[in-house]
Design an enzyme around this catalytic site. Structure first.
Site, PDB file in Angstrom:
ATOM      1  N   ILE A 111      -7.529  17.050  -5.935  1.00  0.00           N
ATOM      2  CA  ILE A 111      -6.897  16.817  -4.384  1.00  0.00           C
ATOM      3  C   ILE A 111      -6.424  16.999  -4.512  1.00  0.00           C
ATOM      4  O   ILE A 111      -5.206  16.273  -3.505  1.00  0.00           O
ATOM      5  CB  ILE A 111      -7.617  15.277  -4.779  1.00  0.00           C
ATOM      6  CG1 ILE A 111      -7.068  14.478  -5.260  1.00  0.00           C
ATOM      7  CG2 ILE A 111      -9.204  15.078  -4.645  1.00  0.00           C
ATOM      8  CD1 ILE A 111      -7.300  12.700  -5.459  1.00  0.00           C
TER       9      ILE A 111
ATOM     10  N   GLN B 251       3.459  12.537  -6.300  1.00  0.00           N
ATOM     11  CA  GLN B 251       2.405  12.514  -5.137  1.00  0.00           C
ATOM     12  C   GLN B 251       2.819  10.718  -5.092  1.00  0.00           C
ATOM     13  O   GLN B 251       2.510  10.181  -4.393  1.00  0.00           O
ATOM     14  CB  GLN B 251       1.540  12.200  -7.040  1.00  0.00           C
ATOM     15  CG  GLN B 251      -0.022  11.814  -6.042  1.00  0.00           C
ATOM     16  CD  GLN B 251      -1.089  11.656  -7.532  1.00  0.00           C
ATOM     17  OE1 GLN B 251      -0.879  11.737  -8.892  1.00  0.00           O
ATOM     18  NE2 GLN B 251      -1.656  10.826  -7.439  1.00  0.00           N
TER      19      GLN B 251
ATOM     20  N   LYS C  46      -1.584   5.382 -16.281  1.00  0.00           N
ATOM     21  CA  LYS C  46      -1.828   4.465 -15.757  1.00  0.00           C
ATOM     22  C   LYS C  46      -1.903   5.274 -14.621  1.00  0.00           C
ATOM     23  O   LYS C  46      -0.605   5.878 -14.523  1.00  0.00           O
ATOM     24  CB  LYS C  46      -0.388   3.112 -15.278  1.00  0.00           C
ATOM     25  CG  LYS C  46      -0.216   1.741 -15.944  1.00  0.00           C
ATOM     26  CD  LYS C  46       0.281   0.860 -16.061  1.00  0.00           C
ATOM     27  CE  LYS C  46       0.461  -0.291 -17.298  1.00  0.00           C
ATOM     28  NZ  LYS C  46       1.435  -1.155 -16.524  1.00  0.00           N
TER      29      LYS C  46
ATOM     30  N   GLU D 250      -1.867   6.218  -5.979  1.00  0.00           N
ATOM     31  CA  GLU D 250      -2.106   4.982  -5.306  1.00  0.00           C
ATOM     32  C   GLU D 250      -1.126   3.996  -5.280  1.00  0.00           C
ATOM     33  O   GLU D 250      -1.416   2.528  -4.363  1.00  0.00           O
ATOM     34  CB  GLU D 250      -3.878   4.043  -5.045  1.00  0.00           C
ATOM     35  CG  GLU D 250      -4.453   5.667  -5.210  1.00  0.00           C
ATOM     36  CD  GLU D 250      -6.199   4.780  -5.239  1.00  0.00           C
ATOM     37  OE1 GLU D 250      -6.808   4.629  -3.664  1.00  0.00           O
ATOM     38  OE2 GLU D 250      -6.805   5.127  -5.603  1.00  0.00           O
TER      39      GLU D 250
END
Lengths: 763, 338
Positions: free
Chosen positions: A472, A662, A725, A729
């Site tokens: 993605i 990210q 982890k 988000e």
């Protein structure tokens, strides 16, 4: 090393360039609608211009006259599709509102007709010529509209099982030395991924191939099969590059089965590329939320009482909610906690996952309130977090597997220059601009899901990794290649990665930031199976088998000298001993605590995420701290954000380059959420008004001159074999509050409703 | 988008002829069946949205050779209508002597759009009203005369507070036009009866009872040039908007001053983002002329500029904002070192 490729610290992989970088910048990467089809027909959607009511009739005469039109499908002649349950109810769908079933209309922009033609242009022209007569009913648009209904989320949403509480909130709050009550609001937002909500469906006999941007190819495959009433083995979903998802492609939308059904009927491949504005109503979105926070504290800043009440909008049909209280009630030490989440039903399409679904709205409320409390206490907001930092979450008392929240605050504060802040509001300025500094905590649950992988290793070191993961834009190809290369001891450039195809071994939904932990753990495990076969061939002596069996986390060093001495493995010798040219292994990995039906669910496309606050005797979260500088123009009240600094700790960092990218995207999106992004709803018609990228504002480069990402070294051996982890988000959670906190510092004005626009500023 | 014929006009006569031939007698220019294509940054958009449905497109880009000159002279500045926004914005002489023009162009759209869009097309760009641009809304007096206005009581944060009528509150979105109207520009129009000139201020028409009629141009008319008299080195374009770039004005002010020995001899003020048409604030100018500048004067001028403003549910903030933008633009113009 450069800013884009940070030097790896302890427990970090190498910042290798993206596996797919060249393909992407040269246009060779194929996204959903790029896939070539043999003699396709083109579909164009007609969507409803009312949010509630009925279709009286269609006038299709003008549309049918357009040259090249093949068929116009409405509820009167639509393919017969079976209903699909909501994903949170054991199904696959993001909405149970199934268009083209009847003349009824449940929301703005519902699909009411599909025009199929020989060209995209003819289909679009004919769609523009479809005339619809409606009987409209006055709809309920949102919270304050007449006709909505409100009820607790618990009991109606299968994934929201409890309103967390502990102790005696009411008593503790009433007796608290310092009390704070404040209400907050977040707006409707849409994902707007670059790739539109396209789908292409091609039948080969009784087998269907779907090319569609998907964050869950196994979910889509099984969901479409269910709707079509065919065996899931007869459906294949192919999507090597998603083109952005942000949650919008995690669950199935109604368009796919409709297009598949029409393709079957016409016996021809069909390509659908909906428009940008149609994407606002044929998929999901982040619904608007409201919050009331009550904090009670002692004069030294210790929380004694915390209550978080949230309300969220959903559709009439579906009880979707994000329920972020599971995070906000556990973030800080506090003995008396209460919470309640409600769902308000309106005449809207069903909302769904959007990047950090629970944490974005709920932490905006809590982290704004924490800043307000710090002001009341006349305390530095970082120190307030420090006073309430905890090793165990307060609801069940479970220990965090690792928690670097304050380390992140300290690192980010240093890089940001927090010490130069003069604490009083309106005390810093530069010419026409008032300056404000603000900060907030960020966190995201560490989640994992079962995943399977196949790894094939050749004598010359060439390796093929297969897993139905998803690219993605996060760097999935890259880190899977790194994991295999590192684990097998082969050069990175010899590893080929195949993902985004439901014919590959099942991978989890690319959601809940579980992908890295899950897919890399599976690939690591299967690489170890390959190694074991080679070891066994080289070490027929049973006594040496133990070292072959040793499986250690990537971030850990082997515990025995014997295991250490096996690295690197001499591949050619091992293959010669085995007497074959290729070793291939398949394996299925599941996280600790996964439910018993996990592997079955993995194959049938049901996501079974575990982790976060739902673990049995521990709780796992990634943490960070975000600092922003905001400038507010004294004259125009324009708000700009010249600096964003975030420090994050998320266990093993697989690749500092892709991780930084990210998190940087997260910080920018967080800023965008605070200052720009809101879908405007016409109260009278319950319709989305600014449904395009010119009017639904997102930042341009000039809005983000300075973004700094700091990756902290953190080791966590209690979460998954990789020790990672999820951080996808993590970046955009704290930013909303940090910006509002900075605006308070700049102007003395507390803004509790997002997004903050210049008209909200009263200097 | 619907099928259309495409024709390249290689000289002005051919363009005018092609555009007038297909023109139906009673259609306003916005609904003419034949539309000129220059940069295409508005027209193509609106055709894709099915808002504009021309049967014929006349590509006037071949006229650029004669119609794109940038000619700074002693007496006046002449700008060809097919000059690209980016070329004018970065022209040395214009940056020096007409900063209000250079900045109105520089702060508009994005670099890519400025490289495509022409000056003539820019002043003709149509409103960004969401209800106008989305044909699924039936109520739009501009698109469907007599059908009502969905914006009036809808989402109208971006809408106009000046020059509105009970038929339409759609904002004129442009920036460059504010500089032109402030500087008393004239516009050269080439049409069926040759070339004529008129004040730029006469080009656009406020919505009144006929919001579908946006300009005084007739089918077959083409803007060929703009002429700006004098020089205005003490001039400013100040634009307030939601993001730093690539966004329309919530409020903008084009200000040009002639200050001698502390006295304002001439003052020009035009407003963007707040009105239905390019908006000259003559009431503000009247306050300023012949006065010594101070902040109180700037405030009185700003108040005068918005004296007639009418806000709706979501856009009332534009009145206070617009005043502050005028004040700041005036202050900046006065502070300029010429």
């Amino acid at each position: 090393m450069t800013a884009a490729a940070p030097e790896p610290k302890a427990n970090m992989g190498q910042p290798v360039p993206r596996y797919d970088a060249v393909a992407k910048v040269t246009g060779r990467a194929t996204y959903g609608s790029d896939m070539p089809l043999d003699n396709p027909a083109y579909a164009f959607l007609v969507t409803s211009a009312i949010a509630k009511g009925r279709i009286n009739s269609f006038d299709l005469a003008d549309a049918k006259r357009v040259r090249g039109v093949i068929d116009i499908v409405t509820h009167e002649n639509a393919p017969d599709l079976k209903e699909s349950k909501l994903f949170s109810n054991g199904g696959y769908a993001g909405t149970t509102i199934q268009p083209l079933k009847s003349a009824d209309i449940a929301h703005d922009g519902e699909i009411i007709a599909v025009v199929v033609a020989e060209s995209y242009e003819a289909a679009r022209e004919a769609a523009n010529r479809v005339k619809v007569s409606y009987s409209a009913v006055s709809p309920s648009a949102s919270f304050d509209s007449p006709g909505t209904t409100k009820a607790g989320a618990k009991g109606q949403n299968g994934q929201f099982k409890e309103d967390p509480k502990v102790g005696d909130f009411a008593k503790a709050f009433n007796e608290a030395e310092i009390q704070l009550t404040a209400s907050y609001e977040t707006p409707t937002q849409h994902h707007n991924p670059m790739e539109l909500f396209s789908t292409s469906c091609a039948w080969m006999g009784d087998t269907l191939v779907i090319y569609e941007p998907s964050q869950y190819v196994y979910g889509l495959k099984n969901g479409v099969a269910e709707q079509l009433g065919i065996d899931a083995d007869k459906v294949r979903v192919v999507n090597p590059y998603v083109g952005g998802g942000f949650g919008s492609r995690g669950s199935m939308t109604p368009r796919t089965a409709i297009i598949a059904g029409i393709a079957k009927r016409l016996n021809r491949p069909i390509k659908l590329v909906p428009t940008r504005d149609q994407g606002f109503t044929i998929a999901t979105y982040r619904a608007e939320t409201r919050h009331e926070i009550k904090l009670g504290a002692s004069r030294d800043g210790k929380l004694v009482a915390l209550r978080h009440e949230g309300a969220e909008v959903s559709s009439r049909a579906d009880p979707y909610c994000v329920g972020g209280t599971k995070t906000t009630t556990r973030l800080y030490a506090c003995p008396n906690v209460d919470s309640l989440v409600s769902i308000v039903r309106a005449d809207r399409n069903t909302p769904g996952f959007m990047r950090s679904p629970p944490e974005v709205p709920y932490l905006f409320a809590l982290e704004s309130a924490m800043d307000e409390l710090a002001v009341k206490l006349n305390m530095d907001p970082i120190e307030l977090r420090r006073v309430n930092d905890t090793t165990n979450e307060p609801i069940g008392g479970k220990p965090y597997t690792s928690r670097s929240l304050m380390a992140c605050f300290d690192e980010a504060a240093k890089a940001f220059g927090w010490a130069q802040r003069s604490a009083a509001p309106k005390s810093m300025s530069d010419g026409d601009w008032l300056i404000g500094y603000g900060c907030a905590a960020t966190c995201y649950p560490t989640q994992m899901a079962p995943a399977a992988a196949r790894v094939r290793l050749q004598r010359d070191g060439r390796t093929r990794v297969e897993i139905a993961g998803h690219e993605i834009g996060t760097g999935a190809y890259t880190i899977l290649a790194q994991t295999a290369a590192e684990r097998l001891g082969v050069p990175l450039e010899k590893v080929a990665v195949f993902i985004g195809d439901s014919d590959l071994p099942p991978g989890p939904v690319a959601g809940g930031s579980n992908s890295t932990a899950s897919t890399c753990s599976a690939v690591m495990m299967v690489c170890d199976q390959v190694r074991q076969r080679l070891f066994k061939a080289m070490m027929p002596n049973e006594s040496l088998m133990d070292k072959a069996k040793e499986t250690v986390g990537m971030g850990q060093t082997p515990s025995t000298e014997a295991a250490k001495s096996d690295r690197p493995l001499d591949l050619e010798k091992a293959f010669d001993a085995l007497g074959v040219g290729v070793v291939e292994e398949y394996g299925e990995w599941k996280p600790e605590g996964a439910p018993p039906d996990s592997f079955k669910a993995m194959h049938s496309g049901h996501a079974r995420l575990v982790g976060g606050a739902a673990m049995k005797d521990k709780i796992a979260y990634a943490f960070g701290a975000e600092f922003v500088e905001v400038r507010v123009n004294r004259f125009t009240h324009e708000i700009r954000c010249p600096r964003l600094v975030g420090a994050f700790a998320a266990g093993r960092i697989m690749n500092p380059r892709t991780a930084r990218s990210q998190l940087m995207g997260g910080l920018i999106w967080g800023m965008s959420s605070a200052l720009f992004e809101a879908t405007e709803i016409d109260e009278r018609t319950a319709r989305y008004v600014n449904d395009n990228l010119a009017d639904y504002l997102v930042p341009v480069n000039a809005d983000v001159p300075g973004v700094e990402v700091i990756l902290l070294s953190e080791q966590d051996d209690h979460i998954n074999p990789v020790g990672a982890k999820g951080l996808g988000e993590l970046g955009n959670v704290g930013t909303n509050a940090a910006i509002c906190n900075a605006i308070y510092h700049a102007t003395g004005q507390r803004i509790r409703k997002l997004p903050v626009r210049l008209e909200n500023i009263e200097v | 988008m619907r099928p259309f014929s495409y024709q390249r006009a290689t000289d002005p006569d051919m363009a005018v002829q092609a555009l007038s031939a297909a023109a139906a007698a009673n259609n306003p220019l916005t609904r003419a069946t034949s539309q000129p294509l220059a940069g295409g940054t508005t027209l193509i958009d609106l055709m894709k949205l099915d808002v504009m449905r021309p049967a014929a497109i006349v590509d006037i880009n071949p006229l650029a050779q004669g119609w794109s000159a940038i000619e700074p002279g002693g007496e006046h500045l002449r700008l060809g209508a097919l000059a690209k926004m980016s070329d004018v914005a970065t022209h040395d002489d214009i940056q020096r002597n007409y900063p209000v023009i250079a900045n109105s162009l520089k702060l508009a759209a994005s670099a890519q759009l400025r490289n495509m869009a022409t000056l003539g097309g820019n002043v003709m760009q149509r409103t960004r009203c969401n209800y106008f641009r989305d044909v699924s809304y039936e109520n739009c007096n501009k698109r469907n005369p007599g059908s009502g206005c969905a914006a009036m009581d809808g989402v109208n944060r971006m809408h106009a507070v000046l020059g509105t009528s009970d038929q339409c509150i759609a904002t004129y979105p442009g920036d460059f036009a504010q500089a032109l109207i402030a500087l008393d520009a004239t516009v050269e129009v080439t049409g069926r009866s040759g070339t004529r000139s008129m004040p730029f201020a006469d080009l656009h028409k406020a919505p009144g009872n006929t919001p579908e009629i946006e300009t005084t141009l007739q089918p077959g008319d083409l803007i060929s040039a703009f002429v700006i008299p004098g020089r205005w080195p003490r001039s400013v374009y100040l634009k307030a908007r939601d993001r730093q770039s690539y966004e329309f004005a919530l409020s903008a002010a084009a200000v040009a001053l002639d200050v001698q020995d502390g006295t304002i001899r001439d003052a020009r003020v035009a407003l963007g983002g707040v009105a239905t048409v390019p908006w000259r604030a003559r009431e503000a100018e009247a306050q300023l002329k012949g006065q010594k500048f101070d902040d109180g004067l700037a405030q009185r001028a700003a108040d005068a500029a918005f004296a007639e403003a009418k806000g709706r549910q979501h856009n009332s903030f534009k009145i206070a904002l617009g005043k502050r933008v005028v004040v700041r633009a005036l202050q900046q113009a006065v502070m300029m070192e010429i």
